[in-house]
Design an enzyme around this catalytic site. Structure first.
Site, PDB file in Angstrom:
ATOM      1  N   ARG A 222       0.807  -1.224   0.000  1.00  0.00           N
ATOM      2  CA  ARG A 222       0.000   0.000   0.000  1.00  0.00           C
ATOM      3  C   ARG A 222       0.841   1.275   0.000  1.00  0.00           C
ATOM      4  O   ARG A 222       0.507   2.261   0.663  1.00  0.00           O
ATOM      5  CB  ARG A 222      -0.996  -0.017   1.164  1.00  0.00           C
ATOM      6  CG  ARG A 222      -2.062  -1.111   1.020  1.00  0.00           C
ATOM      7  CD  ARG A 222      -3.021  -1.098   2.168  1.00  0.00           C
ATOM      8  NE  ARG A 222      -2.347  -1.392   3.419  1.00  0.00           N
ATOM      9  CZ  ARG A 222      -2.804  -1.085   4.619  1.00  0.00           C
ATOM     10  NH1 ARG A 222      -3.949  -0.468   4.736  1.00  0.00           N
ATOM     11  NH2 ARG A 222      -2.110  -1.384   5.702  1.00  0.00           N
TER      12      ARG A 222
ATOM     13  N   LYS B  92      -1.101   4.390  -1.251  1.00  0.00           N
ATOM     14  CA  LYS B  92      -2.040   4.855  -0.230  1.00  0.00           C
ATOM     15  C   LYS B  92      -1.313   5.752   0.768  1.00  0.00           C
ATOM     16  O   LYS B  92      -1.734   6.866   1.056  1.00  0.00           O
ATOM     17  CB  LYS B  92      -2.634   3.650   0.497  1.00  0.00           C
ATOM     18  CG  LYS B  92      -3.418   4.011   1.741  1.00  0.00           C
ATOM     19  CD  LYS B  92      -3.589   2.795   2.649  1.00  0.00           C
ATOM     20  CE  LYS B  92      -4.254   3.180   3.939  1.00  0.00           C
ATOM     21  NZ  LYS B  92      -5.661   3.568   3.765  1.00  0.00           N
TER      22      LYS B  92
ATOM     23  N   GLY C 227     -26.425  -0.035  15.930  1.00  0.00           N
ATOM     24  CA  GLY C 227     -25.542  -1.035  16.530  1.00  0.00           C
ATOM     25  C   GLY C 227     -24.226  -0.495  17.041  1.00  0.00           C
ATOM     26  O   GLY C 227     -23.937  -0.551  18.229  1.00  0.00           O
TER      27      GLY C 227
ATOM     28  N   ARG D  37      -8.429   4.195   0.027  1.00  0.00           N
ATOM     29  CA  ARG D  37      -9.005   3.184   0.920  1.00  0.00           C
ATOM     30  C   ARG D  37      -8.896   1.779   0.337  1.00  0.00           C
ATOM     31  O   ARG D  37      -9.265   1.554  -0.813  1.00  0.00           O
ATOM     32  CB  ARG D  37     -10.488   3.480   1.155  1.00  0.00           C
ATOM     33  CG  ARG D  37     -10.729   4.339   2.351  1.00  0.00           C
ATOM     34  CD  ARG D  37     -10.551   3.580   3.645  1.00  0.00           C
ATOM     35  NE  ARG D  37     -11.787   2.988   4.115  1.00  0.00           N
ATOM     36  CZ  ARG D  37     -12.672   3.630   4.855  1.00  0.00           C
ATOM     37  NH1 ARG D  37     -12.487   4.879   5.211  1.00  0.00           N
ATOM     38  NH2 ARG D  37     -13.762   3.017   5.253  1.00  0.00           N
ATOM     39  N   CYS D  38      -8.395   0.857   1.152  1.00  0.00           N
ATOM     40  CA  CYS D  38      -8.286  -0.528   0.714  1.00  0.00           C
ATOM     41  C   CYS D  38      -9.040  -1.404   1.692  1.00  0.00           C
ATOM     42  O   CYS D  38      -9.200  -1.056   2.845  1.00  0.00           O
ATOM     43  CB  CYS D  38      -6.830  -0.970   0.724  1.00  0.00           C
ATOM     44  SG  CYS D  38      -5.810   0.039  -0.332  1.00  0.00           S
TER      45      CYS D  38
ATOM     46  N   TRP E 228     -18.820  -9.550   1.103  1.00  0.00           N
ATOM     47  CA  TRP E 228     -17.632  -8.796   1.496  1.00  0.00           C
ATOM     48  C   TRP E 228     -16.434  -9.700   1.775  1.00  0.00           C
ATOM     49  O   TRP E 228     -15.467  -9.290   2.412  1.00  0.00           O
ATOM     50  CB  TRP E 228     -17.953  -7.868   2.665  1.00  0.00           C
ATOM     51  CG  TRP E 228     -18.851  -6.735   2.234  1.00  0.00           C
ATOM     52  CD1 TRP E 228     -19.183  -6.401   0.950  1.00  0.00           C
ATOM     53  CD2 TRP E 228     -19.536  -5.778   3.057  1.00  0.00           C
ATOM     54  NE1 TRP E 228     -20.030  -5.316   0.921  1.00  0.00           N
ATOM     55  CE2 TRP E 228     -20.262  -4.908   2.195  1.00  0.00           C
ATOM     56  CE3 TRP E 228     -19.604  -5.567   4.437  1.00  0.00           C
ATOM     57  CZ2 TRP E 228     -21.039  -3.853   2.680  1.00  0.00           C
ATOM     58  CZ3 TRP E 228     -20.385  -4.509   4.912  1.00  0.00           C
ATOM     59  CH2 TRP E 228     -21.084  -3.663   4.046  1.00  0.00           C
TER      60      TRP E 228
ATOM     61  N   CYS F 238     -28.145  -0.293   4.634  1.00  0.00           N
ATOM     62  CA  CYS F 238     -27.740   1.116   4.637  1.00  0.00           C
ATOM     63  C   CYS F 238     -27.928   1.773   3.280  1.00  0.00           C
ATOM     64  O   CYS F 238     -27.007   2.344   2.727  1.00  0.00           O
ATOM     65  CB  CYS F 238     -26.311   1.318   5.100  1.00  0.00           C
ATOM     66  SG  CYS F 238     -25.326  -0.126   5.214  1.00  0.00           S
TER      67      CYS F 238
ATOM     68  N   HIS G 106     -23.652  10.063   8.116  1.00  0.00           N
ATOM     69  CA  HIS G 106     -22.494  10.262   7.243  1.00  0.00           C
ATOM     70  C   HIS G 106     -21.963  11.684   7.346  1.00  0.00           C
ATOM     71  O   HIS G 106     -20.912  11.997   6.804  1.00  0.00           O
ATOM     72  CB  HIS G 106     -22.852   9.937   5.795  1.00  0.00           C
ATOM     73  CG  HIS G 106     -23.330   8.519   5.658  1.00  0.00           C
ATOM     74  ND1 HIS G 106     -24.676   8.193   5.679  1.00  0.00           N
ATOM     75  CD2 HIS G 106     -22.659   7.356   5.560  1.00  0.00           C
ATOM     76  CE1 HIS G 106     -24.791   6.877   5.565  1.00  0.00           C
ATOM     77  NE2 HIS G 106     -23.591   6.341   5.501  1.00  0.00           N
TER      78      HIS G 106
END
Ligand code: GLN
Ligand code: ZN
Length: 759
Positions: free
Chosen positions: A15, A18, A437, A520-521, A566, A648, A699
């Site tokens: 990375r 990044k 949550g 973002r990874c 995911w 979401c 958000h």
């Protein structure tokens, strides 16, 4: 033959990009230093592909943030709010578009790249959108490689996919209206690439695999006729991926281009049609190595596919490739030193996939399978090993998943009966308040976790810290006056990883990162075997939390579809089977929670919608097994146990029927930003169960006022009866701070009081 890939991962093996980009954002490095890192990474990728025997090597597959954003900067459709005027888009404008800048310079919208976990920046078009060539990136990178002695094949997003993936920022009109003004810029760019010495240009047109309409087909034909006419000598290589083009093959295979790429992993069934529609001169690039997973390719099978095509088209017209850009694969398996060696021997990351392509190429050019029979057999041994491994076929698991029929996937009674039973038991006020949550994952919590994982903190101390955080969270919720409490999810780093770590059949890599968006990874868990749950996963935490309060504490689980979506899943059994296995494990967890006295259990299905196949004809099949899995996980409870789910997003219109079939007692969804408009669909459909339309947009760091939230509930009440409404935020609070959420939740609870009074 040619062996090649459509693109290579660009974030760096460890990375590096990044880290460099984020440093630049923090103002800790200069532009030049950032550029040096990028240049090194590009050179590494090109050299590696060359060493690994790739005959065509792409360039301009590099990006500082996203390839769609790069295209926006290349064709000069920079939205006016960034005040860009010059001839070449500068780095700061570029990052402002991606991430937002000062004042009015809000970030451009980001959305998912087809059905991957990659996100792209959505192009925005004004009325009469002007276009102008405002970046030399494709040419510069071509030249950069040339200096290293490598003649690359520049990659660009094709004009149709570029437009179709964008949005008009004005009412009326169609994105295709911009095609005529866009094409000259593409032609100018192609001319420049040719002048710089490019022989081939790769034009990605992934939209070709979506459901097309006549105007879109016509636009494609027209655009490529023009491009051909203006660039008669440039070799055009058009790519499709993530799905097949079967029904469209007759015209796509006859476009005036030189080569076409097809994804034979996602859509192997298209091969025959493609061969039937061969026009006698088109080169076919066949994606026979999966660009989106981490498993070795069955080289014998891939070989057979290539050979079949070669017999019809001739070796000179066949290229071997990965199904899509390797952007979606992690870098290099070799640096994984801690993986279980057996499972590792079944795997291939990007670099290993290059090896496979080279092997196939050499094999085919050496002529005949016989010549490399021994090698193929040797390589393919792993498939037997994998098949025979006790971890990939567990009898107890398969027995469970072979159970079918209503008894495993329906509640004892319908919702209206359950609602009465639950009401009696739970005695919640009307408009009950709750959260989704998670509560803030503070720096402190993350530090505990890091210390614990690195062995600097022992387990007991770590757990005690988490208990403290949980207790504190319960107290905060009581002080706020929420009705249904949660434990806060402090023990979880991630809503999928947490479960994967505790389930058999999962494994975790150290460097298996793939780009999700910008810098973002994500490092998806790897599902390699049959899944089962050796021990309860969440019961202790939820039980502990519920001892701290007299109020109900909601158990919190991630659903089977989301865990599957995911993760990198195995390719030796169907997705459906994998999903069902997870579902059974979750069902057992639900059962244990219920036995422990937990009366409200939420099963999050954040990724339910994103799993929808690209083509509509495949939706029904997906929705059937996805809904069934959710039901397996959620229906093994008494009528009195209340099952919640959370999603979401709010684009339910197309799948409302399936959402309803999931039969959760309560569903919480995102809706504050759409002003509850989405409830329209639910109301039209007469959605029978209870709904918590999010009224607090988590958000944003903004603290919503009570008035705004009351207004939103007023809107909601137009669509949904009061006895069916819950009050909650849009999503989990994990990324927010306590200072933000305390007043926000306070306003949310006041909203409940206010509308209860009004009733
Ligand atoms: N329960 C999870 C949380 O609150 C849900 C997250 C999500 O939907 N993405 O964080
Ligand atoms: Zn959510």
């Amino acid at each position: 033959m040619v062996a090649h890939v459509l693109g290579y991962p660009r974030i760096g093996k460890k990375r590096e990009l990044k880290k460099a980009v984020e440093k630049y954002w923090r103002g800790e490095t200069t532009r030049d230093e950032l550029e040096t890192v990028a240049k090194t990474l590009r050179a590494e990728n090109w050299k590696l592909q060359k060493e690994m025997g790739m005959t065509h090597i792409p360039s301009n597959d590099f990006s500082y943030y996203d390839q769609m954003l790069d295209m926006t900067c290349t064709v000069g459709s920079v939205p006016p709010r960034y005040d860009f005027t010059g001839d070449e888009v500068d780095q700061d404008t570029y990052f402002n578009m991606a991430r937002g800048g000062k004042g009015e310079k809000t970030a451009m919208e980001m959305t998912k790249w087809f059905d991957t976990n990659y996100h792209y920046i959505v192009p925005e078009f004004e009325k009469n959108q002007p276009f102008k060539l405002t970046s030399n990136k494709p040419v510069n990178e071509f030249n950069e490689a040339k200096e290293l002695g490598i003649t690359t094949r520049p990659v660009i997003i094709g004009p149709l996919s570029y437009l179709l993936l964008g949005k008009n920022k004005y009412e009326g009109g169609d994105v295709l209206d911009h095609l005529d003004s866009l094409l000259p810029v593409y032609n100018e760019l192609l001319k420049n690439l040719e002048t710089a010495g490019a022989k081939w240009v790769q034009i990605d047109e992934p939209c070709l695999v979506t459901d097309l309409s006549d105007p879109i087909r016509d636009a494609y034909k027209k655009a490529y006729a023009t491009i051909r006419e203006k660039n008669p000598n440039l070799k055009l290589f058009m790519t499709t991926y993530f799905e097949g083009i079967t029904g469209e093959a007759p015209w796509i295979c006859n476009l005036p281009i030189n080569a076409l790429h097809f994804d034979l992993l996602r859509a192997p069934e298209q091969l025959d049609t493609l061969l039937d529609n061969w026009n006698g001169s088109m080169i076919y690039s066949l994606g026979v190595v999966n660009g989106r997973n981490i498993w070795k390719t069955n080289l014998e099978k891939a070989w057979e596919t290539l050979e079949k095509a070669q017999n019809k088209l001739g070796a000179e017209n066949i290229w071997a490739s990965a199904s899509c850009s390797l952007l979606h694969s992690p870098y290099d398996l070799e640096i994984e030193t801690e993986l279980n060696p057996q499972v590792k021997s079944w795997m291939a990351f990007a670099k290993q996939k290059l090896w496979e392509l080279n092997a196939l190429n050499t094999a085919l050019t050496r002529g005949g399978k016989k010549s490399i029979k021994a090698e193929l057999e040797e390589y393919n041994k792993i498939f037997t090993d994998r098949k025979n491994a006790e971890t990939t076929f567990r009898k107890d698991v398969r027995e469970k998943t072979s159970r079918t029929g209503g008894e495993w996937s329906s509640r004892k009674s319908p919702h209206d009966i359950r609602q009465v039973v639950q009401k009696d038991l739970l005695k919640l006020p009307i408009f009950p308040t709750t959260t989704i949550g998670s509560f803030p994952q503070t720096k402190e919590i993350r530090k505990w976790r890091a210390d614990f994982k690195a062995g600097r903190m022992d387990e007991k101390t770590y757990n005690n810290h988490l208990k403290e955080a949980t207790a504190n969270c319960i107290k905060e919720q009581e002080d706020l006056g929420l009705d249904v409490l949660v434990h806060g999810e402090f023990e979880r780093n991630d809503m999928v990883e947490y479960f994967g770590e505790q389930l058999d059949g999962f494994i975790f890599s150290k460097f298996g990162w793939v780009q999700s968006y910008g810098s973002r990874c994500v490092k998806p868990p790897i599902i390699y075997g049959d899944i089962r749950r050796p021990n309860p996963m969440t019961v202790e935490w939820i039980k502990y939390a519920s001892t701290l309060t007299k109020k109900w504490v909601k158990g919190m689980l991630t659903g089977p579809v989301t865990i599957l979506q995911w993760s990198f899943y195995r390719d030796d059994v169907s997705m459906e089977e994998v999903c069902r296995q997870i579902a059974w494990a979750i069902r057992d967890e639900v059962h244990d929670l219920e036995t422990a006295g937990i009366k409200i259990i939420q099963i999050d299905e954040a990724a339910f919608r994103e799993g929808l196949p690209i083509k509509r004809e495949k939706w029904e099949n997906y929705l059937n097994w996805a809904v069934e899995s959710f039901k397996i996980s959620s229906t093994g409870v008494e009528d009195s146990t209340q099952i919640h789910t959370h999603m979401c997003y709010s684009e339910f219109n197309d799948i409302i029927d399936s959402i309803s079939k999931m039969d959760a007692d309560v569903i919480s969804i995102e809706s504050s930003r759409s002003q509850m408009e989405i409830l329209d669909a639910l109301a039209d459909y007469k959605y029978p169960n209870q709904i918590g339309p999010g009224i607090y947009d988590i958000h944003s760091p903004r603290v919503p006022a009570k008035e705004g939230m009351t207004e939103l509930m007023g809107q909601a009440l137009k669509y949904v009866g009061p006895e069916k409404l819950w009050i909650n935020p849009d999503c989990g609070l994990k990324t927010r701070t306590w200072d933000e959420i305390r007043p926000s939740l306070h306003h949310m609870v006041e909203t409940a009081h206010e509308i209860r009074r009004r009733l």
